[in-house]
Design a protein around this motif. Structure first.
Motif: not given
Length: 226
Positions: A20-33
């Motif tokens: 879950a900790t690893e997934d959070r930055p990826r989700r934030r990055q996807a939202r940012g893109e």
């Protein structure tokens, strides 16, 4: 004591937390893109409607349906938005002319078909991205965009020159270079008229552009295409 064995499919303690900790930055990055893409789409609409000079970050934020504060989280000013949008559009434009301006056998494809195919491809791109013309040809565009556009123009002219070379054997290099420059110039002048019209009138101007280029090139390539 015998070792404890884990049941198949049972995660080790803390594994779910790590994932879950690893997934959070990826989700934030996807939202940012996605947000950046949303802002760039809005900027394209504003630039093509009002031009770069009259556009504002407030207008872009309003078109995107976000607050100016949200916009400033991703771009510091209008120039940064224009540079990012311009760079993306120029990258797509390069892909278009890589496909459209591939040297061909003049004996297999008449020059009028080459002209028609190339013009159609470039007109389609500019009609799909009207902001490209507004950014590349409008006044007061950011210096970085102007530099990238100049480089794009030089490469485009060189590709047109390479495309025409098989149709003009024996033509001196300076003459061929001038011919390529003229073809690009004629296209850009015609493009402005094409984009200023819609529907049947736009199609009529596209046809006029093709005829103009054919009449210009025919004396130079006449011996090859007969």
């Amino acid at each position: 004591m015998p070792e404890k064995t884990e049941k198949p499919g049972t995660a080790k303690p803390g594994a779910e937390t790590t994932t879950a900790t690893e997934d959070r930055p990826r989700r934030r990055q996807a939202r940012g893109e996605r947000r950046i893409a949303q802002l760039l789409d809005a900027a394209a609409t504003v630039f093509s409607t009002t031009g770069y000079t009259a556009a504002s970050t407030n207008a872009i934020a309003r078109e995107a349906g976000v607050s100016p504060g949200t916009l400033y989280q991703f771009f510091p000013n209008k120039e940064a938005i224009a540079i990012e949008l311009g760079s993306r559009l120029m990258h797509e434009m390069r892909q278009s002319y890589d496909e459209a301006l591939t040297p061909i056998d003049p004996g297999a494809t008449p020059i009028e078909d080459v002209i028609a195919g190339t013009v159609d491809r470039f007109i389609e791109f500019n009609c799909r991205h009207p902001a490209f013309f507004a950014l590349m040809h409008g006044p007061d565009i950011p210096g970085r965009i102007a530099e990238e556009h100049d480089a794009l123009h030089r490469t485009l002219t060189a590709r047109v020159e390479a495309l025409l070379a098989p149709f003009t054997p024996g033509t001196p290099a300076p003459t061929l270079a001038r011919t390529a420059q003229m073809c690009v110039g004629i296209y850009k002048a015609g493009l402005e008229l094409v984009l200023a019209h819609e529907g049947a009138e736009r199609e009529a101007y596209v046809q006029e552009l093709k005829v103009t280029l054919l009449r210009y090139l025919s004396p130079l390539v006449g011996d090859v295409v007969k």
